[in-house]
Every structure is written in structure tokens, then in C-alpha cells.
Design a protein around this motif. Structure first.
Motif, mmCIF file in Angstrom:
data_model
loop_
_atom_site.group_PDB
_atom_site.id
_atom_site.type_symbol
_atom_site.label_atom_id
_atom_site.label_comp_id
_atom_site.label_asym_id
_atom_site.label_seq_id
_atom_site.Cartn_x
_atom_site.Cartn_y
_atom_site.Cartn_z
ATOM 1 N N GLU A 214 0.867 -1.187 0.000
ATOM 2 C CA GLU A 214 0.000 0.000 0.000
ATOM 3 C C GLU A 214 0.895 1.226 0.000
ATOM 4 O O GLU A 214 1.883 1.278 0.718
ATOM 5 C CB GLU A 214 -0.870 0.025 1.261
ATOM 6 C CG GLU A 214 -1.933 -1.037 1.253
ATOM 7 C CD GLU A 214 -2.699 -1.091 2.569
ATOM 8 O OE1 GLU A 214 -2.492 -0.226 3.445
ATOM 9 O OE2 GLU A 214 -3.494 -2.029 2.707
ATOM 10 N N LYS A 215 0.528 2.203 -0.821
ATOM 11 C CA LYS A 215 1.393 3.374 -0.975
ATOM 12 C C LYS A 215 0.671 4.640 -0.515
ATOM 13 O O LYS A 215 -0.501 4.824 -0.823
ATOM 14 C CB LYS A 215 1.739 3.493 -2.456
ATOM 15 C CG LYS A 215 2.673 4.608 -2.800
ATOM 16 C CD LYS A 215 3.090 4.464 -4.257
ATOM 17 C CE LYS A 215 3.786 5.702 -4.761
ATOM 18 N NZ LYS A 215 4.204 5.570 -6.151
ATOM 19 N N LYS A 216 1.382 5.472 0.232
ATOM 20 C CA LYS A 216 0.780 6.720 0.692
ATOM 21 C C LYS A 216 1.759 7.864 0.488
ATOM 22 O O LYS A 216 2.947 7.732 0.787
ATOM 23 C CB LYS A 216 0.455 6.573 2.182
ATOM 24 C CG LYS A 216 -0.556 7.548 2.667
ATOM 25 C CD LYS A 216 -0.953 7.262 4.104
ATOM 26 C CE LYS A 216 -1.598 8.507 4.680
ATOM 27 N NZ LYS A 216 -1.631 8.512 6.116
ATOM 28 N N ARG A 217 1.266 8.967 -0.040
ATOM 29 C CA ARG A 217 2.122 10.150 -0.208
ATOM 30 C C ARG A 217 1.996 10.986 1.060
ATOM 31 O O ARG A 217 0.883 11.281 1.502
ATOM 32 C CB ARG A 217 1.649 10.934 -1.416
ATOM 33 C CG ARG A 217 1.596 10.056 -2.638
ATOM 34 C CD ARG A 217 0.791 10.693 -3.709
ATOM 35 N NE ARG A 217 1.649 10.911 -4.863
ATOM 36 C CZ ARG A 217 1.239 11.474 -5.984
ATOM 37 N NH1 ARG A 217 0.021 11.936 -6.102
ATOM 38 N NH2 ARG A 217 2.064 11.609 -6.985
ATOM 39 N N LEU A 218 3.156 11.362 1.629
ATOM 40 C CA LEU A 218 3.117 12.009 2.937
ATOM 41 C C LEU A 218 3.263 13.520 2.880
ATOM 42 O O LEU A 218 2.409 14.252 3.327
ATOM 43 C CB LEU A 218 4.220 11.428 3.826
ATOM 44 C CG LEU A 218 4.143 9.928 4.129
ATOM 45 C CD1 LEU A 218 5.379 9.481 4.870
ATOM 46 C CD2 LEU A 218 2.898 9.616 4.954
ATOM 47 N N THR A 219 4.402 13.962 2.351
ATOM 48 C CA THR A 219 4.684 15.394 2.380
ATOM 49 C C THR A 219 5.814 15.694 1.397
ATOM 50 O O THR A 219 6.355 14.789 0.769
ATOM 51 C CB THR A 219 5.072 15.847 3.809
ATOM 52 O OG1 THR A 219 5.256 17.260 3.830
ATOM 53 C CG2 THR A 219 6.348 15.203 4.292
ATOM 54 N N PHE A 220 6.174 16.954 1.264
ATOM 55 C CA PHE A 220 7.284 17.313 0.386
ATOM 56 C C PHE A 220 8.544 17.566 1.203
ATOM 57 O O PHE A 220 8.472 18.123 2.298
ATOM 58 C CB PHE A 220 6.911 18.523 -0.468
ATOM 59 C CG PHE A 220 5.834 18.188 -1.455
ATOM 60 C CD1 PHE A 220 6.152 17.491 -2.613
ATOM 61 C CD2 PHE A 220 4.509 18.509 -1.209
ATOM 62 C CE1 PHE A 220 5.159 17.136 -3.518
ATOM 63 C CE2 PHE A 220 3.510 18.157 -2.103
ATOM 64 C CZ PHE A 220 3.839 17.466 -3.269
ATOM 65 N N VAL A 221 9.662 17.106 0.673
ATOM 66 C CA VAL A 221 10.943 17.201 1.391
ATOM 67 C C VAL A 221 12.052 17.535 0.398
ATOM 68 O O VAL A 221 11.837 17.528 -0.811
ATOM 69 C CB VAL A 221 11.284 15.862 2.093
ATOM 70 C CG1 VAL A 221 10.424 15.633 3.314
ATOM 71 C CG2 VAL A 221 11.165 14.684 1.131
ATOM 72 N N ARG A 222 13.237 17.763 0.948
ATOM 73 C CA ARG A 222 14.397 18.013 0.089
ATOM 74 C C ARG A 222 15.593 17.251 0.658
ATOM 75 O O ARG A 222 16.088 17.592 1.735
ATOM 76 C CB ARG A 222 14.682 19.517 0.062
ATOM 77 C CG ARG A 222 15.623 19.952 -1.021
ATOM 78 C CD ARG A 222 15.853 21.444 -0.907
ATOM 79 N NE ARG A 222 14.793 22.219 -1.534
ATOM 80 C CZ ARG A 222 14.826 22.624 -2.802
ATOM 81 N NH1 ARG A 222 15.848 22.327 -3.570
ATOM 82 N NH2 ARG A 222 13.847 23.349 -3.298
ATOM 83 N N PHE A 223 15.997 16.196 -0.020
ATOM 84 C CA PHE A 223 17.112 15.357 0.449
ATOM 85 C C PHE A 223 18.254 15.384 -0.564
ATOM 86 O O PHE A 223 18.047 15.697 -1.742
ATOM 87 C CB PHE A 223 16.645 13.905 0.623
ATOM 88 C CG PHE A 223 16.023 13.620 1.965
ATOM 89 C CD1 PHE A 223 16.790 13.101 3.000
ATOM 90 C CD2 PHE A 223 14.687 13.873 2.209
ATOM 91 C CE1 PHE A 223 16.227 12.839 4.245
ATOM 92 C CE2 PHE A 223 14.114 13.611 3.448
ATOM 93 C CZ PHE A 223 14.887 13.092 4.463
ATOM 94 N N VAL A 224 19.444 14.990 -0.110
ATOM 95 C CA VAL A 224 20.577 14.822 -1.036
ATOM 96 C C VAL A 224 20.297 13.581 -1.900
ATOM 97 O O VAL A 224 19.512 12.721 -1.520
ATOM 98 C CB VAL A 224 21.931 14.664 -0.281
ATOM 99 C CG1 VAL A 224 22.261 15.932 0.504
ATOM 100 C CG2 VAL A 224 21.914 13.449 0.640
ATOM 101 N N PRO A 225 20.948 13.494 -3.081
ATOM 102 C CA PRO A 225 20.632 12.391 -4.003
ATOM 103 C C PRO A 225 21.042 11.003 -3.516
ATOM 104 O O PRO A 225 22.059 10.853 -2.848
ATOM 105 C CB PRO A 225 21.435 12.739 -5.264
ATOM 106 C CG PRO A 225 22.054 14.064 -5.042
ATOM 107 C CD PRO A 225 21.903 14.454 -3.627
ATOM 108 N N PHE A 226 20.229 10.028 -3.911
ATOM 109 C CA PHE A 226 20.556 8.615 -3.749
ATOM 110 C C PHE A 226 21.524 8.300 -4.882
ATOM 111 O O PHE A 226 21.184 8.436 -6.063
ATOM 112 C CB PHE A 226 19.269 7.794 -3.913
ATOM 113 C CG PHE A 226 19.398 6.343 -3.554
ATOM 114 C CD1 PHE A 226 19.018 5.885 -2.317
ATOM 115 C CD2 PHE A 226 19.893 5.431 -4.480
ATOM 116 C CE1 PHE A 226 19.110 4.537 -1.985
ATOM 117 C CE2 PHE A 226 20.005 4.082 -4.155
ATOM 118 C CZ PHE A 226 19.609 3.646 -2.902
ATOM 119 N N LYS A 227 22.749 7.889 -4.541
ATOM 120 C CA LYS A 227 23.763 7.643 -5.574
ATOM 121 C C LYS A 227 23.898 6.141 -5.857
ATOM 122 O O LYS A 227 23.455 5.328 -5.058
ATOM 123 C CB LYS A 227 25.122 8.184 -5.109
ATOM 124 C CG LYS A 227 25.120 9.697 -4.935
ATOM 125 C CD LYS A 227 26.478 10.218 -4.577
ATOM 126 C CE LYS A 227 26.873 9.851 -3.166
ATOM 127 N NZ LYS A 227 28.012 10.593 -2.639
#
Ligand code: SAH
Length: 229
Positions: A214-227
Motif C-alpha cells: 500500500e502506498k501513501k504520499r506524505l509530504t514534500f521534502v528536500r534530500f541529497v541524491p541517492f547515488k
């Protein structure tokens, strides 16, 4: 007479138990204002945020800013997340004593420490070898015997210790790595920022129920990239 006794007692108390955490008040204020004050209610999460000394996870020159409401640089172009986001992600995965957690993106080790205050064991993977080494040493020094740090690309998870009740990804990915979904336990919860790097991403929660996601959208964020390695 009573006043003298109180003063004497407090002087003795302080000499026996010296105040070894100059940031105690700042940290409690952080929890009151930025965490609990902004809607985080899970007691275990709040307790862990009050306990873990964030200033020990940032470079010396940022110590005085450790309890402010923003991310801080930790070297190698990476950051320690904003305290509120750490608390929000922790609460969202419903941490409990008997659970096992996987984190992708150890960074400073702070999020791993917050989780380890609550759950049984934390496995955490960091792609920058220097950060993996530094965090492993720091967490050991702080006595977290229930955290294992591995250096490498976390895309494939940590199959030897799967399944995990909790998976936290603290770097922004274009898509959710399939191996992580596979390593999620029944009723397990996975939180990951998904979206383009350098832009705002969406924090997504996946819950595995009877093998289905089950998928839920929570909020907006700003993270460094997944490399990727
Ligand atoms: N959770 C950290 C903050 C993480 S910043 C803390 O509490 O301090 C994100 C981290 O993810 C960075 O250190 C970055 O090097 C790491 N990272 C990025 N891609 C990764 C990957 N594929 N596998 C493991 N770590 C990765």
C-alpha cells in the motif's frame, strides 16, 4: 538554615554529577518547539529526540547550531537532516522495542541513533566510505551496540538481515529500489523521498499487508541524491 542546606546540597550534587551536556536546554527546547510543537506525538520518538545529543553528530564548527531547525553539512557534500524530518520519519515507521530496522544513508549516524534508542536493532548502509567509518566509530563510542554500519551502495539492501519491519531511506531516489520492497517484512513500513534531485521530492510511505504494497504520499521534502556505485 534551610536555605543554606539547599545551597550546600546543590553544590555537592553538581560536584558529584557535573553537568556534562551544555546543550540539554537547547535540545529540550528543540523538541518542545520544533518537534512536539509541530505535531509529532509518538512518545517513543519524542523520548529519543530528547535523549540523542545531535551536537555530537555534527562537525565542531556547527555544534552551536545543532538544535536549530535546519539540516547541516557533515562533509563530502552530505547533510544531517533537519530534526523535524528525522522525528517525522521516525514516527511514521511506528518504531517499537521488538522491531528491526534498515536505514539507507547513514550520513552522520544521527537517524540511526534515534531509531536505536527505540527498536531492537538497526542496520545502516552508507555509500561514502569515510562517512561510514566516521559514523561507525561515533556510534561505537556512544555505546550503540545495536547498530551495524556497512559501507557500500544500499540499493540492494542487506539481505542477510532481512526482512525488516522498518526501512528508512534518507537520500532521494528517482524510484523505489525493488530489493528494498522485497526485504520489507509483513506489516513492515518503508519511508523514502522520491523525486528528482536538486528539486523538491515527495516523501512516500509503503506498507506491506498480506504481501501487497500500500502506498501513501506524505509530504514534500528536500534530500541529497541517492547515488549508485
Ligand atoms: N540519515 C543521515 C542523513 C543522510 S544524508 C543522518 O542522520 O545524518 C544522505 C546520505 O545518504 C549521505 O551520507 C549519502 O552519502 C548517502 N547515500 C546516498 N546514496 C546512497 C546509497 N545508494 N547507499 C547508501 N548511502 C547512500
Amino acid at each position: 538554615m534551610r536555605l543554606i542546606a539547599i545551597i550546600l546540597f546543590s553544590v555537592m550534587w553538581k560536584s558529584i554529577f557535573p553537568q556534562n551536556d551544555p546543550y540539554l536546554d537547547a535540545r529540550n527546547r528543540m523538541v518542545d518547539e520544533q518537534i512536539s510543537g509541530r505535531g509529532i506525538t509518538d512518545n517513543k520518538t519524542l523520548m529519543a529526540m530528547r535523549k540523542v545529543q545531535r551536537h555530537l553528530f555534527v562537525p565542531e564548527e556547527y555544534k552551536s547550531q545543532a538544535y536549530n531547525d535546519y539540516p547541516l553539512p557533515i562533509g563530502y557534500g552530505q547533510t544531517i537532516s533537519q530534526p523535524y524530518i528525522v522525528a517525522y520519519m521516525t514516527e511514521t515507521v511506528i518504531p517499537e522495542k521488538n522491531k528491526t530496522a534498515l536505514e539507507i544513508g547513514t550520513g552522520s549516524g544521527y537517524q540511526a541513533a534515534v531509531l536505536a534508542e527505540i527498536v531492537d536493532s538497526v542496520y545502516t548502509i552508507e555509500i561514502v566510505p569515510e562517512l561510514a567509518d566516521e559514523s561507525a566509530a561515533r556510534l561505537k563510542m556512544l555505546g550503540y551496540s545495536n547498530i551495524k554500519v556497512k559501507s557500500g551502495d544500499g540499493y540492494n539492501g542487506w539481505p542477510e538481515h532481512a526482512p525488516f519491519d522498518i526501512i528508512l531511506v534518507t537520500a532521494a531516489a528517482g524510484e523505489i529500489p525493488k530489493p528494498l520492497i522485497n526485504q520489507l517484512a509483513e506489516n513492515g513500513r518503508l519511508v523514502i523521498p522520491v523525486g528528482e534531485t536538486g528539486a523538491v521530492q515527495e516523501l512516500i510511505l509503503l506498507v506491506k499487508k498480506k504481501g501487497k504494497i500500500e502506498k501513501k504520499r506524505l509530504t514534500f521534502v528536500r534530500f541529497v541524491p541517492f547515488k549508485r556505485d
